[in-house]
Design an enzyme around this catalytic site. Sequence first.
Site, PDB file in Angstrom:
ATOM      1  N   HIS A  86      -2.355  10.959 -14.176  1.00 10.38           N
ATOM      2  CA  HIS A  86      -1.685  10.690 -12.904  1.00 10.38           C
ATOM      3  C   HIS A  86      -0.606  11.731 -12.633  1.00 10.38           C
ATOM      4  O   HIS A  86       0.458  11.710 -13.254  1.00 10.38           O
ATOM      5  CB  HIS A  86      -1.092   9.270 -12.924  1.00 10.38           C
ATOM      6  CG  HIS A  86      -0.479   8.876 -11.623  1.00 10.38           C
ATOM      7  ND1 HIS A  86       0.801   8.396 -11.502  1.00 10.38           N
ATOM      8  CD2 HIS A  86      -0.973   8.912 -10.364  1.00 10.38           C
ATOM      9  CE1 HIS A  86       1.062   8.147 -10.229  1.00 10.38           C
ATOM     10  NE2 HIS A  86       0.006   8.459  -9.522  1.00 10.38           N
ATOM     11  N   SER A 100      -3.463   5.890  -8.644  1.00 10.10           N
ATOM     12  CA  SER A 100      -2.066   5.488  -8.782  1.00 10.10           C
ATOM     13  C   SER A 100      -1.933   4.026  -9.154  1.00 10.10           C
ATOM     14  O   SER A 100      -0.897   3.607  -9.660  1.00 10.10           O
ATOM     15  CB  SER A 100      -1.339   5.675  -7.448  1.00 10.10           C
ATOM     16  OG  SER A 100      -1.515   6.956  -6.955  1.00 10.10           O
ATOM     17  N   GLU A 127       1.587  11.011 -15.938  1.00  7.19           N
ATOM     18  CA  GLU A 127       1.377   9.775 -16.691  1.00  7.19           C
ATOM     19  C   GLU A 127      -0.056   9.806 -17.235  1.00  7.19           C
ATOM     20  O   GLU A 127      -1.005   9.927 -16.458  1.00  7.19           O
ATOM     21  CB  GLU A 127       1.574   8.561 -15.788  1.00  7.19           C
ATOM     22  CG  GLU A 127       3.035   8.328 -15.424  1.00  7.19           C
ATOM     23  CD  GLU A 127       3.246   7.222 -14.391  1.00  7.19           C
ATOM     24  OE1 GLU A 127       4.269   6.533 -14.453  1.00  7.19           O
ATOM     25  OE2 GLU A 127       2.385   7.062 -13.506  1.00  7.19           O
ATOM     26  N   ASN A 169       5.135   4.313 -10.192  1.00  5.31           N
ATOM     27  CA  ASN A 169       4.784   3.612  -8.956  1.00  5.31           C
ATOM     28  C   ASN A 169       5.117   2.134  -9.019  1.00  5.31           C
ATOM     29  O   ASN A 169       5.439   1.516  -7.999  1.00  5.31           O
ATOM     30  CB  ASN A 169       3.310   3.816  -8.615  1.00  5.31           C
ATOM     31  CG  ASN A 169       3.058   5.208  -8.071  1.00  5.31           C
ATOM     32  OD1 ASN A 169       4.001   5.924  -7.757  1.00  5.31           O
ATOM     33  ND2 ASN A 169       1.814   5.596  -7.977  1.00  5.31           N
TER      34      ASN A 169
HETATM   35  N1  LIG Z   1      -0.494  10.833  -2.237  1.00  4.70           N
HETATM   36  C1  LIG Z   1       0.215  10.734  -3.337  1.00  4.70           C
HETATM   37  O1  LIG Z   1       1.439  10.901  -3.296  1.00  4.70           O
HETATM   38  C2  LIG Z   1      -0.458  10.424  -4.654  1.00  4.70           C
HETATM   39  C3  LIG Z   1       0.249  10.681  -5.843  1.00  4.70           C
HETATM   40  C4  LIG Z   1      -0.402  10.492  -7.064  1.00  4.70           C
HETATM   41  C5  LIG Z   1      -1.687  10.016  -7.096  1.00  4.70           C
HETATM   42  N2  LIG Z   1      -2.349   9.737  -5.918  1.00  4.70           N
HETATM   43  C6  LIG Z   1      -3.735   9.275  -6.016  1.00  4.70           C
HETATM   44  O2  LIG Z   1      -4.576  10.394  -5.825  1.00  4.70           O
HETATM   45  C7  LIG Z   1      -5.784   9.970  -5.224  1.00  4.70           C
HETATM   46  C8  LIG Z   1      -6.018  10.781  -3.951  1.00  4.70           C
HETATM   47  O3  LIG Z   1      -4.979  10.483  -3.019  1.00  4.70           O
HETATM   48  P1  LIG Z   1      -4.567  11.487  -1.867  1.00  4.70           P
HETATM   49  O4  LIG Z   1      -3.247  11.027  -1.370  1.00  4.70           O
HETATM   50  O5  LIG Z   1      -4.728  12.876  -2.332  1.00  4.70           O
HETATM   51  O6  LIG Z   1      -5.679  11.146  -0.762  1.00  4.70           O
HETATM   52  P2  LIG Z   1      -6.136  12.010   0.502  1.00  4.70           P
HETATM   53  O7  LIG Z   1      -6.651  11.045   1.467  1.00  4.70           O
HETATM   54  O8  LIG Z   1      -5.053  12.931   0.914  1.00  4.70           O
HETATM   55  O9  LIG Z   1      -7.330  12.912  -0.084  1.00  4.70           O
HETATM   56  C9  LIG Z   1      -8.538  12.392  -0.555  1.00  4.70           C
HETATM   57  C10 LIG Z   1      -9.625  13.443  -0.411  1.00  4.70           C
HETATM   58  O10 LIG Z   1     -10.806  12.969  -1.041  1.00  4.70           O
HETATM   59  C11 LIG Z   1     -11.900  13.420  -0.284  1.00  4.70           C
HETATM   60  N3  LIG Z   1     -13.091  12.626  -0.594  1.00  4.70           N
HETATM   61  C12 LIG Z   1     -13.421  11.389  -0.119  1.00  4.70           C
HETATM   62  N4  LIG Z   1     -14.611  11.016  -0.641  1.00  4.70           N
HETATM   63  C13 LIG Z   1     -15.042  12.004  -1.447  1.00  4.70           C
HETATM   64  C14 LIG Z   1     -16.211  12.205  -2.236  1.00  4.70           C
HETATM   65  N5  LIG Z   1     -17.148  11.299  -2.297  1.00  4.70           N
HETATM   66  N6  LIG Z   1     -16.330  13.361  -2.929  1.00  4.70           N
HETATM   67  C15 LIG Z   1     -15.382  14.310  -2.853  1.00  4.70           C
HETATM   68  N7  LIG Z   1     -14.257  14.171  -2.123  1.00  4.70           N
HETATM   69  C16 LIG Z   1     -14.076  13.033  -1.423  1.00  4.70           C
HETATM   70  C17 LIG Z   1     -11.429  13.303   1.145  1.00  4.70           C
HETATM   71  O11 LIG Z   1     -12.196  14.145   1.995  1.00  4.70           O
HETATM   72  C18 LIG Z   1      -9.980  13.736   1.041  1.00  4.70           C
HETATM   73  O12 LIG Z   1      -9.814  15.122   1.272  1.00  4.70           O
HETATM   74  C19 LIG Z   1      -5.671   8.487  -4.990  1.00  4.70           C
HETATM   75  O13 LIG Z   1      -6.250   7.808  -6.068  1.00  4.70           O
HETATM   76  C20 LIG Z   1      -4.160   8.276  -4.977  1.00  4.70           C
HETATM   77  O14 LIG Z   1      -3.802   6.989  -5.337  1.00  4.70           O
HETATM   78  C21 LIG Z   1      -1.753   9.967  -4.712  1.00  4.70           C
END
Ligand SMILES: NC(=O)c1ccc[n+]([C@@H]2O[C@H](COP(=O)([O-])OP(=O)(O)OC[C@H]3O[C@@H](n4cnc5c(N)ncnc54)[C@H](O)[C@@H]3O)[C@@H](O)[C@H]2O)c1
Length: 596
Positions: free
Chosen positions: A142, A121, A154, A192
Site C-alpha cells: 500500500h 486501501s 504498508e 487509513n
Molecule cells: N487515491 C489514493 O490516494 C490512494 C492511495 C493509496 C491506495 N489507493 C488505492 O489504489 C487503488 C487505485 O486507486 P486510484 O485512486 O489510483 O484510482 P483511479 O480511479 O485514479 O485509477 C484507477 C485506474 O485503473 C484503471 N482500470 C480500471 N479497470 C482496469 C482493468 N481491468 N485493467 C487495467 N486498468 C484498469 C482505470 O482506467 C484507472 O485509470 C485503489 O485500490 C485505491 O484504494 C488509492
Amino acid sequence: MAREFTSVGVVGLGTMGAGIVEVFARNGIDVVAVEISAAAVERGRATLTGSTDRAVAKGKLAEADRDALLARVDWQVGLDALHSVDLVIEAVPEHLDLKQRIFAELDRVCKPEAILATNTSSLSVTEISVATTRPNQVIGIHFFNPAPVMKLVEVVRTVVTSADVVADVEALCERLGKVDVTISDRAGFIANALLFGYLNHAVSMFESRYATREDIDAAMKLGCGLPMGPLALMDLIGLDTAYEILDTMYRRGGRDRRHAPVPLIKQMVTAGLLGRKSGRGFYTYERPGSPVVVPDEHTPVTTGGALADGARAITKVGIVGSGTMATGIIEVFAKAGYEVISVTRGAEKSAKVCEAVKTSLNKGVVRGKLSEEDRDAALGRINWSATLDHLADVDLVVEAVVEELSVKKALFASLDEICKPGVVLATTTSSLPVIDVAMATQRPADVIGLHFFNPAPIMPLVEIVQTIRTSAETSATARAVCAALGKTGVVCGDRSGFIVNALLFPYLNDAVKMLEASYSTADDIDYAMKLGCGYPMGPFELLDVVGLDVSLAIQRELYLELREPGFAPAPLLEHLVTAGYLGRKSGRGFRDHTKR
Ligand SMILES: NC(=O)c1ccc[n+]([C@@H]2O[C@H](COP(=O)([O-])OP(=O)(O)OC[C@H]3O[C@@H](n4cnc5c(N)ncnc54)[C@H](O)[C@@H]3O)[C@@H](O)[C@H]2O)c1
C-alpha cells in the site's frame, strides 16, 4: 538472499498507478504499465511525463535520467503483457469483484513464481488472494499519495502469505527508498483506519455548513501543522476512491458510523465531482489533473484583508486573565498596535504577566524579529490593572481566565455591568459552550468565542466561534480583528471542540484504540502518520506533548456532547491518566521521557 526484482508490472495507471510506475522506474526497475484502453494508457503516460518534467524543471532530476526512466516503461493494453514480470502491483478502482477478476487473470497470465500485490486501501487482501491458485504469493503493498513523494509503504501480510514473500517485499521497499511497516490484513491498515474517520467528519462539518471549506482546511493546516486540509486531501485522493474506502471500512470495520460515507460524497461522485482528477471536487482546479486551485462561486470575497460587512472599529482592548494564554494574547494585541488594558486579580499577578510579556518580546528582539523601538512601543501600549472597572471604555474584551464555567459566567455578568454598549465580549474557552457565557450577559449578540492556540504569539490560527445569538456585526468585527492581528480567523459554530479539537482528538483516541488492540506498535503508528500522511508528529508523540489528561478531558467532552459511540475515550487512555502517566510533563506517557 532476497529475491531480485528486475521487472515489475503495474495494473491501472490512475492517481496511484502512474505514481507507482514512477517509483519503480526511478529506481532502475523495468516496468510493464498496463491499462484497460489505449486512451487510459495515454493518460497514465501523460501523468508520468508531467511528473518527471516537473522534477527536471525543479532541478531534482537530470534530463538524461528522466529519459532513462521513461525508457524503462513499457506501456501496454491488457494483462497478457505481464507474462514475464517478477511482481505485479494492481492499482485499479477499489472494488472487490474487479480486483478478484484481475487477480484470477493475473494468476493465469503471470509466471508461477511471480508475486501478486494489491495497492488496495481498505479491501481484504485475503479475499483478493483467494481468487488465485497462489494465495501464499499474494500480498498488499500500500503506497501513499503521491507515491513518488510519500516515504511510507504498508506491507500487508495475510494469514497465508509466505514469510519469504514478505521478506522479499520488505527488501524491495528498502531498495525503493521507502520505509515499510508490515501489518496484518485489517480494514484501512494503519494510516487509513486513522485518517478516514477524520476526513468523513470534516466532510460532514462542511455538509452541515458548520464551517466553510476554506476555514475547515485552514484550521487543520494552521492549527495542527498538517500539509493540507481534509477537504483538499479528499480532492487529492479522489472522491470516488474515498467513497469506496469509507464504504468498505464501514462494512469491514465493525460498522462504525463514523465511516458511513457522508451523503454529500456520493452526490459529488454521481455529479462527476471527483476531485483533482476531474478538475473539480470540493475545490475547482485549473484543469483535470492540475493541483492549482482557481476561484469559483464559493470562494470568499475579501477586501484588503478584511471582509466587507460592517465591522465595528476597535482601538482599545481589555484582556482578562494571567495565565499562558492571556500573556500571549496581550503580546499579540500590543504588537499589532492596539491599546491594551490587562486585568488580573492583583498587582503581584500583573507584575508576573508583565515580566512574561517583556521576556517574550525581548526574545523577539534577540532573534531579530522585532526592533527595540517596536518592543518599547508595544510595552508602552499596555496598561496593567487589577480591577475590571478599568474596562468601562474598551471596544473589545478578551477573556482568558480559568476554564470553569461558573468563573467565566460571573466574569461576563460583571463585564455586562461595567462595559459600554457596543463592546464585543470574547471568550477564549476551548471547551465550554460560548452560549452559556453569552447568556450570563444581557447582550448575547455581542458575545463571541476567540479561540487562540498556544503559544498565541506564534500560532497563526484563531477559531471565531459564533453562537446562535451572535450578531453579524460582532462576527464581522471578530474577523476584522483577527486579520489586523495577522492571524487567520476561521468561523465555526458553537459545538464542542469547534473545528480543530473536534477533528483532531477522535483521531488521537482512535490511535490509542489501535495500540490497545495490539494491531501495531506506537512507533509504527507514529511512522505511518508522519511518513504516509506528512503529519509533523505521530499521534503518540502529540498525545505526550499535549498531555494525556488534557486529551482525555477533551475527548470526554466531545463524547458527552455528540453522543457518538466511536468517540468514547479509549480505556487505555483512561488507565494511563489514572496511573499518572500524563505525557512529557510527568516524565512518562506513551513513552518514557526520563531516558531521553
Ligand atoms: N487515491 C489514493 O490516494 C490512494 C492511495 C493509496 C491506495 N489507493 C488505492 O489504489 C487503488 C487505485 O486507486 P486510484 O485512486 O489510483 O484510482 P483511479 O480511479 O485514479 O485509477 C484507477 C485506474 O485503473 C484503471 N482500470 C480500471 N479497470 C482496469 C482493468 N481491468 N485493467 C487495467 N486498468 C484498469 C482505470 O482506467 C484507472 O485509470 C485503489 O485500490 C485505491 O484504494 C488509492
